[in-house]
Motif scaffolding. Structure first.
Motif, PDB file in Angstrom:
ATOM      1  N   ALA A 161      10.148 -21.701   8.754  1.00  0.00           N
ATOM      2  CA  ALA A 161       9.355 -23.081   8.564  1.00  0.00           C
ATOM      3  C   ALA A 161      10.246 -24.213   7.724  1.00  0.00           C
ATOM      4  CB  ALA A 161       7.957 -22.667   7.796  1.00  0.00           C
ATOM      5  N   LEU A 162      11.105 -23.652   7.023  1.00  0.00           N
ATOM      6  CA  LEU A 162      11.876 -24.579   6.353  1.00  0.00           C
ATOM      7  C   LEU A 162      12.682 -25.761   7.363  1.00  0.00           C
ATOM      8  CD1 LEU A 162      13.392 -22.352   3.616  1.00  0.00           C
ATOM      9  CD2 LEU A 162      11.437 -23.668   3.398  1.00  0.00           C
ATOM     10  N   ASP A 163      13.009 -25.105   8.257  1.00  0.00           N
ATOM     11  CA  ASP A 163      13.731 -26.070   9.380  1.00  0.00           C
ATOM     12  C   ASP A 163      12.756 -26.877  10.209  1.00  0.00           C
ATOM     13  OD1 ASP A 163      16.149 -24.910   8.394  1.00  0.00           O
ATOM     14  OD2 ASP A 163      15.645 -23.110   9.841  1.00  0.00           O
ATOM     15  N   ASP A 164      11.297 -26.910   9.945  1.00  0.00           N
ATOM     16  CA  ASP A 164      10.674 -27.453  10.945  1.00  0.00           C
ATOM     17  C   ASP A 164       9.519 -28.212  10.074  1.00  0.00           C
ATOM     18  OD1 ASP A 164      10.123 -28.415  13.526  1.00  0.00           O
ATOM     19  OD2 ASP A 164       9.371 -26.364  14.246  1.00  0.00           O
ATOM     20  N   LEU A 165       9.756 -28.856   8.823  1.00  0.00           N
ATOM     21  CA  LEU A 165       8.795 -29.108   7.792  1.00  0.00           C
ATOM     22  C   LEU A 165       8.273 -30.491   8.166  1.00  0.00           C
ATOM     23  CD1 LEU A 165      10.538 -28.128   4.498  1.00  0.00           C
ATOM     24  CD2 LEU A 165       8.194 -27.038   5.425  1.00  0.00           C
ATOM     25  N   ASP A 166       9.088 -31.184   8.583  1.00  0.00           N
ATOM     26  CA  ASP A 166       8.586 -32.641   8.973  1.00  0.00           C
ATOM     27  C   ASP A 166       7.522 -32.553  10.164  1.00  0.00           C
ATOM     28  OD1 ASP A 166      10.064 -33.713   7.090  1.00  0.00           O
ATOM     29  OD2 ASP A 166      11.357 -34.442   8.359  1.00  0.00           O
ATOM     30  N   ALA A 167       7.802 -31.947  11.201  1.00  0.00           N
ATOM     31  CA  ALA A 167       6.782 -31.183  12.418  1.00  0.00           C
ATOM     32  C   ALA A 167       5.619 -30.852  11.968  1.00  0.00           C
ATOM     33  CB  ALA A 167       7.512 -30.742  13.472  1.00  0.00           C
ATOM     34  N   ILE A 168       5.823 -29.807  10.966  1.00  0.00           N
ATOM     35  CA  ILE A 168       4.757 -29.100  10.664  1.00  0.00           C
ATOM     36  C   ILE A 168       3.575 -29.930   9.635  1.00  0.00           C
ATOM     37  CG2 ILE A 168       3.600 -27.307   8.956  1.00  0.00           C
ATOM     38  CD1 ILE A 168       6.086 -25.684   9.825  1.00  0.00           C
ATOM     39  N   LEU A 169       4.425 -30.921   8.725  1.00  0.00           N
ATOM     40  CA  LEU A 169       3.505 -31.827   7.995  1.00  0.00           C
ATOM     41  C   LEU A 169       2.983 -33.032   8.636  1.00  0.00           C
ATOM     42  CD1 LEU A 169       5.729 -31.443   4.862  1.00  0.00           C
ATOM     43  CD2 LEU A 169       3.268 -31.219   4.897  1.00  0.00           C
ATOM     44  N   ALA A 170       3.681 -33.108  10.000  1.00  0.00           N
ATOM     45  CA  ALA A 170       2.864 -34.252  10.627  1.00  0.00           C
ATOM     46  C   ALA A 170       1.759 -34.020  11.393  1.00  0.00           C
ATOM     47  CB  ALA A 170       4.202 -34.985  11.527  1.00  0.00           C
ATOM     48  N   VAL A 171       1.475 -32.794  11.559  1.00  0.00           N
ATOM     49  CA  VAL A 171       0.364 -32.307  12.460  1.00  0.00           C
ATOM     50  C   VAL A 171      -1.196 -33.137  11.800  1.00  0.00           C
ATOM     51  CG1 VAL A 171      -1.325 -30.539  12.810  1.00  0.00           C
ATOM     52  CG2 VAL A 171       1.227 -30.201  13.156  1.00  0.00           C
ATOM     53  N   GLU A 172      -1.936 -33.614  12.839  1.00  0.00           N
ATOM     54  CA  GLU A 172      -3.048 -34.531  12.393  1.00  0.00           C
ATOM     55  C   GLU A 172      -3.977 -33.383  11.860  1.00  0.00           C
ATOM     56  OE1 GLU A 172      -5.962 -37.848  14.066  1.00  0.00           O
ATOM     57  OE2 GLU A 172      -4.243 -36.988  15.297  1.00  0.00           O
ATOM     58  N   GLY A 173      -4.676 -33.723  10.851  1.00  0.00           N
ATOM     59  CA  GLY A 173      -5.630 -32.989  10.460  1.00  0.00           C
ATOM     60  C   GLY A 173      -5.487 -31.886   9.401  1.00  0.00           C
ATOM     61  N   LEU A 174      -3.936 -31.585   9.229  1.00  0.00           N
ATOM     62  CA  LEU A 174      -3.581 -30.644   8.187  1.00  0.00           C
ATOM     63  C   LEU A 174      -3.344 -31.480   6.953  1.00  0.00           C
ATOM     64  CD1 LEU A 174      -2.278 -27.967   7.490  1.00  0.00           C
ATOM     65  CD2 LEU A 174       0.052 -29.194   7.864  1.00  0.00           C
ATOM     66  N   ASP A 175      -4.274 -30.911   5.844  1.00  0.00           N
ATOM     67  CA  ASP A 175      -4.521 -31.750   4.626  1.00  0.00           C
ATOM     68  C   ASP A 175      -3.485 -31.570   3.501  1.00  0.00           C
ATOM     69  OD1 ASP A 175      -7.014 -32.921   5.427  1.00  0.00           O
ATOM     70  OD2 ASP A 175      -7.993 -31.035   4.683  1.00  0.00           O
ATOM     71  N   GLY A 176      -2.839 -30.539   3.431  1.00  0.00           N
ATOM     72  CA  GLY A 176      -1.818 -30.168   2.496  1.00  0.00           C
ATOM     73  C   GLY A 176      -1.087 -29.021   2.582  1.00  0.00           C
ATOM     74  N   VAL A 177      -0.130 -28.585   1.731  1.00  0.00           N
ATOM     75  CA  VAL A 177       0.489 -27.255   1.956  1.00  0.00           C
ATOM     76  C   VAL A 177       0.295 -26.505   0.573  1.00  0.00           C
ATOM     77  CG1 VAL A 177       2.129 -27.836   3.637  1.00  0.00           C
ATOM     78  CG2 VAL A 177       2.697 -28.041   1.286  1.00  0.00           C
ATOM     79  N   PHE A 178       0.353 -24.994   0.765  1.00  0.00           N
ATOM     80  CA  PHE A 178       0.603 -24.387  -0.525  1.00  0.00           C
ATOM     81  C   PHE A 178       2.124 -23.619  -0.367  1.00  0.00           C
ATOM     82  CE2 PHE A 178       0.770 -20.127  -2.122  1.00  0.00           C
ATOM     83  CZ  PHE A 178       0.328 -20.055  -3.443  1.00  0.00           C
ATOM     84  N   ILE A 179       3.003 -23.595  -1.304  1.00  0.00           N
ATOM     85  CA  ILE A 179       4.427 -23.227  -1.393  1.00  0.00           C
ATOM     86  C   ILE A 179       4.271 -21.948  -1.684  1.00  0.00           C
ATOM     87  CG2 ILE A 179       6.728 -23.579  -2.089  1.00  0.00           C
ATOM     88  CD1 ILE A 179       6.112 -26.360  -2.631  1.00  0.00           C
ATOM     89  N   GLY A 180       4.474 -20.788  -0.791  1.00  0.00           N
ATOM     90  CA  GLY A 180       4.186 -19.213  -1.032  1.00  0.00           C
ATOM     91  C   GLY A 180       5.659 -18.882  -1.708  1.00  0.00           C
ATOM     92  N   ARG A 181       5.859 -18.931  -2.944  1.00  0.00           N
ATOM     93  CA  ARG A 181       7.397 -18.737  -3.662  1.00  0.00           C
ATOM     94  C   ARG A 181       7.215 -17.263  -3.467  1.00  0.00           C
ATOM     95  NH1 ARG A 181       8.032 -20.263  -9.069  1.00  0.00           N
ATOM     96  NH2 ARG A 181       5.698 -19.826  -9.536  1.00  0.00           N
ATOM     97  N   GLY A 182       6.379 -16.323  -3.430  1.00  0.00           N
ATOM     98  CA  GLY A 182       6.602 -15.042  -3.517  1.00  0.00           C
ATOM     99  C   GLY A 182       7.148 -14.527  -2.253  1.00  0.00           C
ATOM    100  N   ASP A 183       6.484 -14.891  -1.119  1.00  0.00           N
ATOM    101  CA  ASP A 183       7.055 -14.504   0.212  1.00  0.00           C
ATOM    102  C   ASP A 183       8.332 -15.146   0.590  1.00  0.00           C
ATOM    103  OD1 ASP A 183       4.995 -13.196   2.405  1.00  0.00           O
ATOM    104  OD2 ASP A 183       4.003 -13.842   0.632  1.00  0.00           O
ATOM    105  N   LEU A 184       8.586 -16.417   0.136  1.00  0.00           N
ATOM    106  CA  LEU A 184       9.780 -17.059   0.316  1.00  0.00           C
ATOM    107  C   LEU A 184      11.104 -15.990  -0.619  1.00  0.00           C
ATOM    108  CD1 LEU A 184       8.993 -20.724   0.053  1.00  0.00           C
ATOM    109  CD2 LEU A 184      10.013 -19.490   1.907  1.00  0.00           C
ATOM    110  N   THR A 185      10.691 -15.679  -1.634  1.00  0.00           N
ATOM    111  CA  THR A 185      11.635 -14.888  -2.397  1.00  0.00           C
ATOM    112  C   THR A 185      12.072 -13.843  -1.921  1.00  0.00           C
ATOM    113  OG1 THR A 185      10.763 -15.931  -4.656  1.00  0.00           O
ATOM    114  CG2 THR A 185      11.900 -13.873  -4.471  1.00  0.00           C
ATOM    115  N   VAL A 186      10.940 -12.938  -1.404  1.00  0.00           N
ATOM    116  CA  VAL A 186      11.375 -11.799  -0.594  1.00  0.00           C
ATOM    117  C   VAL A 186      12.158 -11.727   0.584  1.00  0.00           C
ATOM    118  CG1 VAL A 186      10.178  -9.558   0.467  1.00  0.00           C
ATOM    119  CG2 VAL A 186       9.455 -10.509  -1.798  1.00  0.00           C
ATOM    120  N   ALA A 187      11.510 -12.902   1.442  1.00  0.00           N
ATOM    121  CA  ALA A 187      12.263 -13.218   2.732  1.00  0.00           C
ATOM    122  C   ALA A 187      13.605 -13.745   2.603  1.00  0.00           C
ATOM    123  CB  ALA A 187      11.377 -14.184   3.629  1.00  0.00           C
TER     124      ALA A 187
END
Length: 264
Positions: A161-187
């Motif tokens: 997802a880190l390589d596609d952030l602008d496109a994800i956040l540009a999706v109409e109707g998506l209100d906001g994001v939660f940063i999942g630090r736990g899963d990111l740390t493990v991944a």
């Protein structure tokens, strides 16, 4: 956090989230209504009912959302999987929003939003449920209230997802994001939540959200920890869980008695 008496109604959660107001909540892991009602009573702004990592089913989610109504606290459901059926059941039961795991592409973001919206989306219609006042809300009254009031929050927790952030956040109707630090740390194979790799990913997501003008929710250890994330743009904070808060309070009680006994 405002006092209980001055706190806006739970139905204002989406408006407050989009406005970047400071919101404080916690995960609910115990599948009863009591914890949610108590947390509303002490003045928290929202709870995240955790179907993904706790033993919730449709019935216990419904009960927790009923308790959220009683406690005037916004009930957000973290669904176990982002299927239209899971999202529909949470919203029909009266959730003020959904937290959707592993939104790693614009397509997943579009599918998530479509399942949560009537106009321009694909949400299955029913107003004979808690969300529709059991038929008390007319068809278009219900459609308008739900489309205006339901918050859609994507969990960004996958390296791809880190390589596609602008496109994800540009999706109409998506209100906001939660940063999942736990899963990111493990991944990422990082050493911990505050590793250089995880912090870099966190800051990258926050920067993309600021650029898109969308709010950020993040998990923090406490108010002091939340302050550092506020500096990069986070405004909604999840602190621990009902189980974690109980364990912390119980542990302190036991430790206090041990100290008292040792000094007697």
């Amino acid at each position: 956090m405002s006092s209980v008496s001055a706190r806006p109604p739970a139905s204002d959660f989406r408006r407050r989230f989009l406005a970047g107001e400071t919101l404080v909540g916690t995960f609910v892991k115990t599948p009863t209504g009591h914890a949610t009602e108590i947390l509303g009573g002490v003045g928290m702004d929202f709870v995240v009912i955790d179907e993904e990592h706790a033993p919730f089913d449709r019935g216990s989610i419904d009960l927790a959302l009923l308790a959220a109504r009683a406690g005037n606290i916004a009930g957000i459901v973290r669904v176990a999987e982002p299927t239209p059926a899971k999202l529909l059941s949470a919203l029909d039961d009266g959730a003020q929003g959904v937290l959707v795991p592993h939104v790693s592409s614009p397509q997943k973001a579009r599918e998530m939003v479509a399942a949560c919206r009537y106009r321009g989306g694909k949400r299955g219609f029913s107003n004979t449920n808690r969300a529709g006042s059991y038929g008390g809300a007319g068809i278009w009254e219900h459609v308008a209230a739900q489309d205006d009031g339901v918050a859609t929050i994507a969990m960004i927790e996958d390296p791809e997802a880190l390589d596609d952030l602008d496109a994800i956040l540009a999706v109409e109707g998506l209100d906001g994001v939660f940063i999942g630090r736990g899963d990111l740390t493990v991944a990422l194979g990082a050493s911990g939540l505050d590793s250089a790799e995880t912090l870099a990913a966190t800051e990258k997501i926050a920067a993309a959200a600021r650029k898109a003008g969308k709010p950020v929710c993040i998990m923090a250890a406490n108010a002091a920890d939340a302050a550092r994330f506020r500096e990069i743009g986070a405004s909604a904070f999840i602190i621990s869980s009902d189980q974690g808060l109980m364990r912390q309070a119980a542990g302190k009680l036991v430790a206090d008695f041990a100290v008292q006994q040792a000094s007697a």
